[in-house]
Design a protein around this motif. Structure first.
Motif, mmCIF file in Angstrom:
data_model
loop_
_atom_site.group_PDB
_atom_site.id
_atom_site.type_symbol
_atom_site.label_atom_id
_atom_site.label_comp_id
_atom_site.label_asym_id
_atom_site.label_seq_id
_atom_site.Cartn_x
_atom_site.Cartn_y
_atom_site.Cartn_z
ATOM 1 N N ARG A 1 0.824 -1.211 0.000
ATOM 2 C CA ARG A 1 0.000 0.000 0.000
ATOM 3 C C ARG A 1 0.859 1.262 0.000
ATOM 4 N NH1 ARG A 1 -2.685 -0.979 5.827
ATOM 5 N NH2 ARG A 1 -2.624 -3.088 4.985
ATOM 6 N N VAL A 2 0.257 2.371 -0.409
ATOM 7 C CA VAL A 2 0.882 3.679 -0.244
ATOM 8 C C VAL A 2 0.611 4.114 1.188
ATOM 9 C CG1 VAL A 2 0.864 6.086 -0.994
ATOM 10 C CG2 VAL A 2 0.569 4.260 -2.670
ATOM 11 N N THR A 3 1.645 4.577 1.870
ATOM 12 C CA THR A 3 1.482 4.870 3.289
ATOM 13 C C THR A 3 2.131 6.191 3.674
ATOM 14 O OG1 THR A 3 1.749 3.928 5.514
ATOM 15 C CG2 THR A 3 3.615 3.694 4.007
ATOM 16 N N ARG A 4 1.634 6.764 4.726
ATOM 17 C CA ARG A 4 2.218 7.992 5.275
ATOM 18 C C ARG A 4 3.339 7.603 6.225
ATOM 19 N NH1 ARG A 4 2.215 10.412 9.990
ATOM 20 N NH2 ARG A 4 0.817 8.815 10.858
ATOM 21 N N VAL A 5 4.512 8.146 6.017
ATOM 22 C CA VAL A 5 5.643 7.882 6.897
ATOM 23 C C VAL A 5 5.538 8.801 8.120
ATOM 24 C CG1 VAL A 5 8.155 7.991 7.135
ATOM 25 C CG2 VAL A 5 7.135 7.149 5.010
ATOM 26 N N PRO A 6 5.589 8.256 9.327
ATOM 27 C CA PRO A 6 5.515 9.105 10.527
ATOM 28 C C PRO A 6 6.620 10.163 10.528
ATOM 29 C CG PRO A 6 5.287 6.794 11.106
ATOM 30 C CD PRO A 6 5.683 6.832 9.665
ATOM 31 N N ARG A 7 6.269 11.359 10.948
ATOM 32 C CA ARG A 7 7.239 12.454 10.976
ATOM 33 C C ARG A 7 8.457 12.090 11.824
ATOM 34 N NH1 ARG A 7 6.642 17.548 9.486
ATOM 35 N NH2 ARG A 7 4.382 17.227 9.262
ATOM 36 N N SER A 8 8.236 11.285 12.881
ATOM 37 C CA SER A 8 9.325 10.938 13.800
ATOM 38 C C SER A 8 10.364 10.020 13.167
ATOM 39 C CB SER A 8 8.750 10.275 15.056
ATOM 40 O OG SER A 8 7.919 9.176 14.711
ATOM 41 N N LEU A 9 10.070 9.466 11.977
ATOM 42 C CA LEU A 9 11.040 8.596 11.293
ATOM 43 C C LEU A 9 11.795 9.311 10.177
ATOM 44 C CD1 LEU A 9 9.118 5.204 10.893
ATOM 45 C CD2 LEU A 9 10.923 5.764 12.523
ATOM 46 N N MET A 10 11.388 10.504 9.843
ATOM 47 C CA MET A 10 11.924 11.163 8.652
ATOM 48 C C MET A 10 13.380 11.596 8.788
ATOM 49 S SD MET A 10 8.726 13.340 7.145
ATOM 50 C CE MET A 10 7.260 12.499 6.549
ATOM 51 N N ASP A 11 13.890 11.655 10.024
ATOM 52 C CA ASP A 11 15.287 12.059 10.209
ATOM 53 C C ASP A 11 16.213 10.867 10.400
ATOM 54 O OD1 ASP A 11 14.264 11.294 12.662
ATOM 55 O OD2 ASP A 11 15.350 12.817 13.797
ATOM 56 N N MET A 12 15.712 9.639 10.130
ATOM 57 C CA MET A 12 16.483 8.418 10.359
ATOM 58 C C MET A 12 16.658 7.647 9.048
ATOM 59 S SD MET A 12 17.099 8.198 13.675
ATOM 60 C CE MET A 12 17.510 6.460 13.877
ATOM 61 N N VAL B 1 13.730 2.259 5.534
ATOM 62 C CA VAL B 1 13.306 1.482 4.361
ATOM 63 C C VAL B 1 11.869 1.035 4.596
ATOM 64 C CG1 VAL B 1 13.672 -0.594 2.981
ATOM 65 C CG2 VAL B 1 15.643 0.691 3.827
ATOM 66 N N LEU B 2 11.013 1.210 3.597
ATOM 67 C CA LEU B 2 9.631 0.761 3.680
ATOM 68 C C LEU B 2 9.534 -0.656 3.129
ATOM 69 C CD1 LEU B 2 7.733 3.944 2.412
ATOM 70 C CD2 LEU B 2 8.531 3.394 4.708
ATOM 71 N N VAL B 3 8.735 -1.487 3.798
ATOM 72 C CA VAL B 3 8.590 -2.889 3.401
ATOM 73 C C VAL B 3 7.121 -3.163 3.085
ATOM 74 C CG1 VAL B 3 9.086 -5.286 4.011
ATOM 75 C CG2 VAL B 3 10.434 -3.440 5.033
ATOM 76 N N ASP B 4 6.867 -3.637 1.864
ATOM 77 C CA ASP B 4 5.499 -3.886 1.396
ATOM 78 C C ASP B 4 4.666 -2.608 1.472
ATOM 79 O OD1 ASP B 4 3.936 -5.693 0.108
ATOM 80 O OD2 ASP B 4 3.168 -6.694 1.898
ATOM 81 N N ALA B 5 5.307 -1.495 1.228
ATOM 82 C CA ALA B 5 4.655 -0.190 1.284
ATOM 83 C C ALA B 5 5.479 0.800 0.481
ATOM 84 C CB ALA B 5 4.523 0.276 2.734
ATOM 85 N N THR B 6 4.833 1.903 0.086
ATOM 86 C CA THR B 6 5.502 2.918 -0.720
ATOM 87 C C THR B 6 5.148 4.297 -0.199
ATOM 88 O OG1 THR B 6 5.288 1.486 -2.663
ATOM 89 C CG2 THR B 6 5.864 3.783 -3.062
ATOM 90 N N ASP B 7 6.130 5.163 -0.123
ATOM 91 C CA ASP B 7 5.922 6.566 0.196
ATOM 92 C C ASP B 7 5.393 7.261 -1.063
ATOM 93 O OD1 ASP B 7 6.180 9.239 1.076
ATOM 94 O OD2 ASP B 7 8.230 9.320 0.315
ATOM 95 N N PRO B 8 4.266 7.967 -1.001
ATOM 96 C CA PRO B 8 3.685 8.548 -2.219
ATOM 97 C C PRO B 8 4.600 9.537 -2.927
ATOM 98 C CG PRO B 8 2.614 9.432 -0.246
ATOM 99 C CD PRO B 8 3.455 8.275 0.186
ATOM 100 N N GLU B 9 5.533 10.140 -2.211
ATOM 101 C CA GLU B 9 6.433 11.113 -2.815
ATOM 102 C C GLU B 9 7.780 10.508 -3.207
ATOM 103 O OE1 GLU B 9 6.711 14.548 -0.310
ATOM 104 O OE2 GLU B 9 4.555 14.636 0.015
ATOM 105 N N GLY B 10 7.961 9.204 -2.964
ATOM 106 C CA GLY B 10 9.194 8.530 -3.360
ATOM 107 C C GLY B 10 10.430 9.020 -2.638
ATOM 108 N N ARG B 11 10.274 9.442 -1.383
ATOM 109 C CA ARG B 11 11.413 9.981 -0.635
ATOM 110 C C ARG B 11 12.263 8.897 0.009
ATOM 111 N NH1 ARG B 11 7.811 13.612 3.159
ATOM 112 N NH2 ARG B 11 6.613 11.689 2.933
ATOM 113 N N PHE B 12 11.684 7.719 0.217
ATOM 114 C CA PHE B 12 12.386 6.666 0.951
ATOM 115 C C PHE B 12 12.430 5.388 0.122
ATOM 116 C CE2 PHE B 12 10.216 9.448 3.967
ATOM 117 C CZ PHE B 12 11.289 9.882 4.739
ATOM 118 N N PRO B 13 13.517 4.628 0.203
ATOM 119 C CA PRO B 13 13.591 3.352 -0.512
ATOM 120 C C PRO B 13 12.524 2.391 -0.008
ATOM 121 C CG PRO B 13 15.425 3.571 1.019
ATOM 122 C CD PRO B 13 14.743 4.896 0.982
ATOM 123 N N SER B 14 12.019 1.567 -0.905
ATOM 124 C CA SER B 14 10.954 0.639 -0.525
ATOM 125 C C SER B 14 11.041 -0.609 -1.382
ATOM 126 C CB SER B 14 9.581 1.302 -0.685
ATOM 127 O OG SER B 14 9.372 1.714 -2.028
#
Length: 347
Positions: free
Chosen positions: A129-140, A143-156
């Motif tokens: 699924r496309v998922t919202r990444v929690p703000r608290s993880l954005m500075d770390m 990698v997303l698993v079985d999920a995708t960031d809608p803006e393609g900012r993180f590897p998945s």
């Protein structure tokens, strides 16, 4: 207790070289073949890194935080965790897994893992699924698993949903099926969109052509069984591609009620290689296996490559049912899933 000096003597390199390798700082400093030799000898000798001492030297704990929703509590998706743990162990990391199911507060769990000093995070979902990444993880490192960031900012990493359906439908075409139906999912899902598109493409390329009349998108239980039963009587398909193994059961049931034999009169391909259905349905169901283990293993490798800023070219990969994509694959990385031949497709 095995020391770095003993490893150096066995491999014919300096203690400083062994130190670089065992502390994960060999990228660009030690040739990959030498690093691989050092790691192999260290493993044979039973060398154990002191994690507390190393974390003080490197400012890394070599701990990874696995945040999951439903994954940890779902038996057949637990392969994601197994794959991630296996890769972490090979790379000298420890993984801490927490589930945010039910009443668990996601931000609190993430904060707790940060207090432990984890070097990076996985963020995993039960189904693609496309998922919202929690703000608290954005500075770390993440990698997303079985999920995708809608803006393609993180590897998945995710299954190649299009190829799942394309391969399954092609298998039915090769078996001589002329009227191939799709029993899909009526929920709005990435998997449904990709699998319907793959089914459509395989039919068009074969010259058979696509017809909406051969598609039944269902949920479950009585209404789903009735919809598949109506599809049987209205269109008389001789082949079925099913969104998952659970929906294949409706095809088996409808065939039995009409005196039709699966694997002879009707051919069926499912998706999941779900253990319950694999061991229950007779004849056994030909199915496309979802790459849970592979997604977990790849995610760890990608995460560690980010943390250590190295390619991991020297890592010996395990034998897997589906091939792992390269770590530099475009986002989202897709795994070409394996079709597991059993007995539900006529020969």
């Amino acid at each position: 207790m095995v020391t770095m000096k003993e490893i150096a003597q066995q491999t014919g390199v300096s203690v400083s070289t062994v130190s670089l390798v065992m502390n994960g700082r060999d990228g660009g400093r030690v040739k990959p073949d030498i690093a691989a030799k050092v790691r192999k000898v260290a493993q044979i000798l039973g060398y154990q890194v002191n994690p507390m001492a190393r974390s003080l030297r490197t400012n890394h704990t070599r701990m990874l935080g696995f945040i999951s929703e439903e994954v940890a509590t779902t038996p057949y998706a637990g392969g994601i965790i197994k794959g991630a743990q296996d890769a972490a162990s090979r790379l000298g990391y420890m993984m801490i897994s927490v589930s945010t199911d039910g009443d668990a507060d996601e931000d609190e769990e993430i904060a707790a893992l940060k207090r432990y000093g984890v070097d990076g995070f996985y963020y995993a979902k039960m189904s693609n699924r496309v998922t919202r990444v929690p703000r608290s993880l954005m500075d770390m490192p993440l990698v997303l698993v079985d999920a995708t960031d809608p803006e393609g900012r993180f590897p998945s990493i995710e299954p190649d949903e299009f190829r799942i359906a394309y391969d399954a439908t092609t298998r039915l075409i090769e078996a001589g099926c002329e009227r191939i139906a799709y029993v899909g999912c009526s929920e709005n899902m990435i998997a449904q969109d990709g699998r319907l598109a793959g089914y459509h493409a395989a039919l068009e390329e074969s010259g058979a052509g696509y017809s909406e009349r051969l598609v039944a998108n269902v949920l479950n239980n009585g209404p789903a069984l009735n919809a598949v039963s109506e599809l049987f009587d209205r269109e008389q398909p001789d082949g079925f591609f099913c969104f998952n193994d659970a929906r294949a059961w409706y095809v088996y049931e409808c065939a039995a009620r009409r005196g039709l034999t699966i694997g002879k009169d009707i051919s069926v391909v499912g998706v999941d290689n779900h253990r319950v259905f694999a061991e229950t349905l007779e004849p056994q169901l030909t199915t496309v296996e979802l790459p849970h283990y592979e997604m977990g293993f790849w995610a760890t490798c990608k995460l560690v490559s980010i943390i250590e800023n190295r390619s991991l070219d020297d890592l010996e990969l395990p034998h897997t049912t589906a091939p792992l994509p390269p770590l530099d694959a475009p986002i989202p990385a897709k795994i070409h899933c394996a079709l597991i031949e059993k007995h539900s497709v006529r020969s």
